[in-house]
Design a protein around this motif. Structure first.
Motif, PDB file in Angstrom:
ATOM      1  N   ALA A 256      17.586  44.702  14.612  1.00  0.00           N
ATOM      2  CA  ALA A 256      17.006  43.457  15.127  1.00  0.00           C
ATOM      3  C   ALA A 256      15.507  43.393  14.911  1.00  0.00           C
ATOM      4  CB  ALA A 256      17.330  43.304  16.612  1.00  0.00           C
ATOM      5  N   HIS A 257      14.845  44.537  14.791  1.00  0.00           N
ATOM      6  CA  HIS A 257      13.403  44.534  14.550  1.00  0.00           C
ATOM      7  C   HIS A 257      13.055  43.895  13.203  1.00  0.00           C
ATOM      8  CE1 HIS A 257      10.984  46.445  17.692  1.00  0.00           C
ATOM      9  NE2 HIS A 257      12.044  47.180  17.991  1.00  0.00           N
ATOM     10  N   GLN A 258      14.019  43.820  12.285  1.00  0.00           N
ATOM     11  CA  GLN A 258      13.764  43.178  10.996  1.00  0.00           C
ATOM     12  C   GLN A 258      13.393  41.707  11.154  1.00  0.00           C
ATOM     13  OE1 GLN A 258      16.660  44.679   7.637  1.00  0.00           O
ATOM     14  NE2 GLN A 258      17.856  44.368   9.499  1.00  0.00           N
ATOM     15  N   ASP A 259      13.996  41.064  12.163  1.00  0.00           N
ATOM     16  CA  ASP A 259      13.891  39.605  12.280  1.00  0.00           C
ATOM     17  C   ASP A 259      13.106  39.152  13.502  1.00  0.00           C
ATOM     18  OD1 ASP A 259      15.634  39.464  10.045  1.00  0.00           O
ATOM     19  OD2 ASP A 259      17.366  39.645  11.368  1.00  0.00           O
ATOM     20  N   LYS A 260      12.390  40.047  14.153  1.00  0.00           N
ATOM     21  CA  LYS A 260      11.812  39.702  15.455  1.00  0.00           C
ATOM     22  C   LYS A 260      10.821  38.540  15.389  1.00  0.00           C
ATOM     23  CE  LYS A 260       8.653  43.646  15.077  1.00  0.00           C
ATOM     24  NZ  LYS A 260       8.339  44.979  15.655  1.00  0.00           N
ATOM     25  N   ILE A 261      10.084  38.412  14.303  1.00  0.00           N
ATOM     26  CA  ILE A 261       9.128  37.308  14.196  1.00  0.00           C
ATOM     27  C   ILE A 261       9.863  35.976  14.069  1.00  0.00           C
ATOM     28  CG2 ILE A 261       7.301  36.298  12.782  1.00  0.00           C
ATOM     29  CD1 ILE A 261       6.424  39.121  12.072  1.00  0.00           C
ATOM     30  N   ASP A 262      10.867  35.938  13.174  1.00  0.00           N
ATOM     31  CA  ASP A 262      11.662  34.720  13.014  1.00  0.00           C
ATOM     32  C   ASP A 262      12.479  34.421  14.259  1.00  0.00           C
ATOM     33  OD1 ASP A 262      10.736  34.261  10.447  1.00  0.00           O
ATOM     34  OD2 ASP A 262      12.341  35.407   9.513  1.00  0.00           O
ATOM     35  N   ASP A 263      12.942  35.466  14.942  1.00  0.00           N
ATOM     36  CA  ASP A 263      13.771  35.269  16.134  1.00  0.00           C
ATOM     37  C   ASP A 263      13.012  34.548  17.245  1.00  0.00           C
ATOM     38  OD1 ASP A 263      15.901  36.438  14.922  1.00  0.00           O
ATOM     39  OD2 ASP A 263      15.802  38.347  16.011  1.00  0.00           O
ATOM     40  N   VAL A 264      11.739  34.868  17.389  1.00  0.00           N
ATOM     41  CA  VAL A 264      10.925  34.198  18.413  1.00  0.00           C
ATOM     42  C   VAL A 264      10.857  32.706  18.126  1.00  0.00           C
ATOM     43  CG1 VAL A 264       8.609  33.971  19.357  1.00  0.00           C
ATOM     44  CG2 VAL A 264       9.572  36.240  18.973  1.00  0.00           C
ATOM     45  N   LYS A 265      10.652  32.348  16.870  1.00  0.00           N
ATOM     46  CA  LYS A 265      10.565  30.942  16.483  1.00  0.00           C
ATOM     47  C   LYS A 265      11.901  30.226  16.662  1.00  0.00           C
ATOM     48  CE  LYS A 265       7.096  32.045  12.955  1.00  0.00           C
ATOM     49  NZ  LYS A 265       6.814  32.063  11.491  1.00  0.00           N
ATOM     50  N   ALA A 266      12.994  30.945  16.379  1.00  0.00           N
ATOM     51  CA  ALA A 266      14.324  30.326  16.429  1.00  0.00           C
ATOM     52  C   ALA A 266      14.938  30.353  17.820  1.00  0.00           C
ATOM     53  CB  ALA A 266      15.255  31.024  15.437  1.00  0.00           C
ATOM     54  N   GLY A 267      14.313  31.066  18.754  1.00  0.00           N
ATOM     55  CA  GLY A 267      14.863  31.158  20.103  1.00  0.00           C
ATOM     56  C   GLY A 267      15.989  32.165  20.232  1.00  0.00           C
ATOM     57  N   ILE A 268      16.039  33.146  19.322  1.00  0.00           N
ATOM     58  CA  ILE A 268      17.059  34.197  19.355  1.00  0.00           C
ATOM     59  C   ILE A 268      16.531  35.372  20.176  1.00  0.00           C
ATOM     60  CG2 ILE A 268      18.405  35.816  17.954  1.00  0.00           C
ATOM     61  CD1 ILE A 268      18.175  33.805  15.640  1.00  0.00           C
ATOM     62  N   ARG A 269      17.361  35.920  21.028  1.00  0.00           N
ATOM     63  CA  ARG A 269      16.951  37.021  21.897  1.00  0.00           C
ATOM     64  C   ARG A 269      17.587  38.327  21.429  1.00  0.00           C
ATOM     65  NH1 ARG A 269      17.536  34.017  27.842  1.00  0.00           N
ATOM     66  NH2 ARG A 269      16.416  32.121  27.234  1.00  0.00           N
ATOM     67  N   SER A 270      16.895  39.419  21.691  1.00  0.00           N
ATOM     68  CA  SER A 270      17.405  40.731  21.271  1.00  0.00           C
ATOM     69  C   SER A 270      16.694  41.829  22.045  1.00  0.00           C
ATOM     70  CB  SER A 270      17.168  40.943  19.770  1.00  0.00           C
ATOM     71  OG  SER A 270      15.787  41.132  19.495  1.00  0.00           O
ATOM     72  N   THR A 271      17.264  43.030  22.007  1.00  0.00           N
ATOM     73  CA  THR A 271      16.622  44.178  22.633  1.00  0.00           C
ATOM     74  C   THR A 271      15.350  44.569  21.879  1.00  0.00           C
ATOM     75  OG1 THR A 271      18.192  45.563  21.397  1.00  0.00           O
ATOM     76  CG2 THR A 271      18.663  45.172  23.739  1.00  0.00           C
ATOM     77  N   ALA A 272      15.251  44.201  20.607  1.00  0.00           N
ATOM     78  CA  ALA A 272      14.013  44.466  19.860  1.00  0.00           C
ATOM     79  C   ALA A 272      12.841  43.733  20.508  1.00  0.00           C
ATOM     80  CB  ALA A 272      14.172  44.031  18.404  1.00  0.00           C
ATOM     81  N   LEU A 273      13.061  42.495  20.915  1.00  0.00           N
ATOM     82  CA  LEU A 273      12.020  41.733  21.592  1.00  0.00           C
ATOM     83  C   LEU A 273      11.832  42.219  23.022  1.00  0.00           C
ATOM     84  CD1 LEU A 273      12.921  38.126  20.353  1.00  0.00           C
ATOM     85  CD2 LEU A 273      11.073  39.609  19.537  1.00  0.00           C
ATOM     86  N   LEU A 274      12.914  42.597  23.673  1.00  0.00           N
ATOM     87  CA  LEU A 274      12.835  43.062  25.052  1.00  0.00           C
ATOM     88  C   LEU A 274      12.078  44.390  25.155  1.00  0.00           C
ATOM     89  CD1 LEU A 274      13.758  42.697  28.040  1.00  0.00           C
ATOM     90  CD2 LEU A 274      15.803  44.012  27.426  1.00  0.00           C
ATOM     91  N   PHE A 275      12.406  45.330  24.275  1.00  0.00           N
ATOM     92  CA  PHE A 275      11.775  46.653  24.326  1.00  0.00           C
ATOM     93  C   PHE A 275      10.358  46.621  23.759  1.00  0.00           C
ATOM     94  CE2 PHE A 275      16.251  48.719  23.804  1.00  0.00           C
ATOM     95  CZ  PHE A 275      16.581  48.312  25.091  1.00  0.00           C
ATOM     96  N   GLY A 276      10.128  45.804  22.739  1.00  0.00           N
ATOM     97  CA  GLY A 276       8.796  45.649  22.162  1.00  0.00           C
ATOM     98  C   GLY A 276       8.160  46.959  21.739  1.00  0.00           C
ATOM     99  N   GLU A 277       6.942  47.213  22.201  1.00  0.00           N
ATOM    100  CA  GLU A 277       6.183  48.405  21.823  1.00  0.00           C
ATOM    101  C   GLU A 277       6.793  49.683  22.403  1.00  0.00           C
ATOM    102  OE1 GLU A 277       3.656  48.493  19.695  1.00  0.00           O
ATOM    103  OE2 GLU A 277       3.916  46.340  19.401  1.00  0.00           O
ATOM    104  N   LYS A 278       7.682  49.547  23.364  1.00  0.00           N
ATOM    105  CA  LYS A 278       8.316  50.721  23.972  1.00  0.00           C
ATOM    106  C   LYS A 278       9.619  51.098  23.257  1.00  0.00           C
ATOM    107  CE  LYS A 278       6.453  49.650  28.567  1.00  0.00           C
ATOM    108  NZ  LYS A 278       6.813  49.353  29.985  1.00  0.00           N
ATOM    109  N   SER A 279       9.911  50.447  22.145  1.00  0.00           N
ATOM    110  CA  SER A 279      11.195  50.656  21.464  1.00  0.00           C
ATOM    111  C   SER A 279      11.453  52.120  21.128  1.00  0.00           C
ATOM    112  CB  SER A 279      11.258  49.818  20.187  1.00  0.00           C
ATOM    113  OG  SER A 279      11.412  48.453  20.481  1.00  0.00           O
TER     114      SER A 279
END
Length: 363
Positions: A256-279
């Protein structure tokens, strides 16, 4: 037009219409509309030699899917059959369970191999069906993500109705595979479809879609044992299943970290965004938990030393992946995602070696 520059490695071309081609350490300049570049030492070619030289440059290999008729290609791309890692990630929990059940019940090697082959076919078909379901749900979302915008439904190569008919065929084949098992396993396998179907919805409503994917992708940890034994040994299979879920959280968060920038724009949620820098820290904890739970299942199943050696290799593989992966680089994330698959492979090899050792001791 071709000039030797042996002994003049810093000489620049005066032409603004040339580019270098290198073969066996020799470089020549061919017509091009680029700016002048430094020449490297080259040799002189006669015109006929140059023609043979240029014509001998190999063209890029054609992807094997693109060798099929145009009408078939979108369906093959829809199943992601050219990316086998997804099938393997679905397959490995099945192999753990089948092999551990065979070890516990002292089943013949032929029985183990027969179920491994059957579940391998099932994993291939059902992974493809899962991709079809996912793309039908995500047709519009895929258009907003760079990596997925060329998927067949997103780019319009297939319609939803065509995908639905294709999905019916995939599920029919999957049902044929499932019908080869006992009735307890048939019912257990069919019950997984609800989780598979709901997974694409989760990325719209929760930051934990990877956990739901883990519930679906590790169903084989329950189903494999049921197929061999006729019922599930819950004391062994539950920790095995939960260990697989934690493992899925690791590899799919990296994915999911592959798409995290596009996911924010598209409104897609994932643990990559949730964990962020603590991944890295969180995924390291999940990796340790995954291997510990699988090891605990082994203790409950009275596994031998080879089984734990496999777990050790799997744990080392996950540690290497998490050490090397750059979560802000798509190529690195893809390599890390694929690398996590090897952890599942080593767990299976440990279980298989343990089982083989036991079978050999009974001969």
């Amino acid at each position: 037009m071709l000039r030797s520059t042996i002994g003049k490695p810093w000489l620049r071309s005066t032409s603004t219409h040339s580019w270098p081609v290198t073969c066996r350490g020799a470089s020549v300049w061919l017509p091009h509309s680029s700016q002048s570049r430094p020449l490297v030492p080259c040799v002189r070619f006669a015109p006929k030699q140059l023609v043979r030289f240029v014509s001998s440059v190999p063209s890029p290999p054609t992807p094997w899917i693109d060798r099929f008729p145009p009408g078939i290609r979108p369906y093959l791309h829809l199943t992601r059959i050219d990316k086998p890692i997804g099938t393997l990630l679905l397959f490995y929990p099945c192999t753990w369970s089948i092999t551990m059940a065979s070890y516990a019940l002292d089943t013949p090697l032929t029985t183990n191999l027969a179920y491994i082959a059957l579940f391998g076919l099932g994993a291939l078909v059902m992974r493809g069906a899962g991709c079809t379901i996912n793309d039908m749900w995500d047709k519009n979302l895929d258009k907003a993500v760079e990596r997925t915008r060329m998927r067949p439904l997103a780019q319009g190569a297939l319609t939803r109705n065509e995908a639905l008919v294709f999905l019916g065929g995939q599920l029919a084949i999957g049902l044929c595979v499932l019908m080869q098992l006992n009735w307890n396993s048939i019912l257990l396998g069919a019950s997984s479809l609800s989780v598979v179907t709901l997974y694409p919805l989760m990325k719209r409503i929760t930051y934990w879609p990877q956990a739901v994917l883990g519930l679906a992708f590790n169903w084989g940890a329950l189903l494999g044992w049921s197929a061999v034994a006729g019922t599930v040994n819950w004391s062994v299979c539950v920790p095995l299943y939960l260990g697989g879920v934690c493992w899925t959280l690791v590899y799919d968060t990296i994915y999911a970290h592959q798409d995290k920038i596009d996911d924010v724009k598209a409104g897609i949620r994932s643990t990559a965004l949730l964990f962020g820098e603590k991944s890295r820290t969180i995924l390291s904890t999940l990796s340790a938990t995954a291997m510990s739970l699988v090891a605990y299942a082994g203790v409950l199943n009275a596994q031998g030393a080879p089984f734990y050696l496999g777990i050790g290799l799997g744990g080392a593989q996950l540690a290497k992946v998490l050490w090397r992966t750059n979560f802000d680089d798509r190529v690195s994330c893809w390599k890390g995602f694929v690398g996590c698959g090897w952890a599942g492979f080593w767990v299976w090899m440990g279980a298989l070696a343990d089982y083989a050792t036991k079978v050999a001791g009974m001969l």
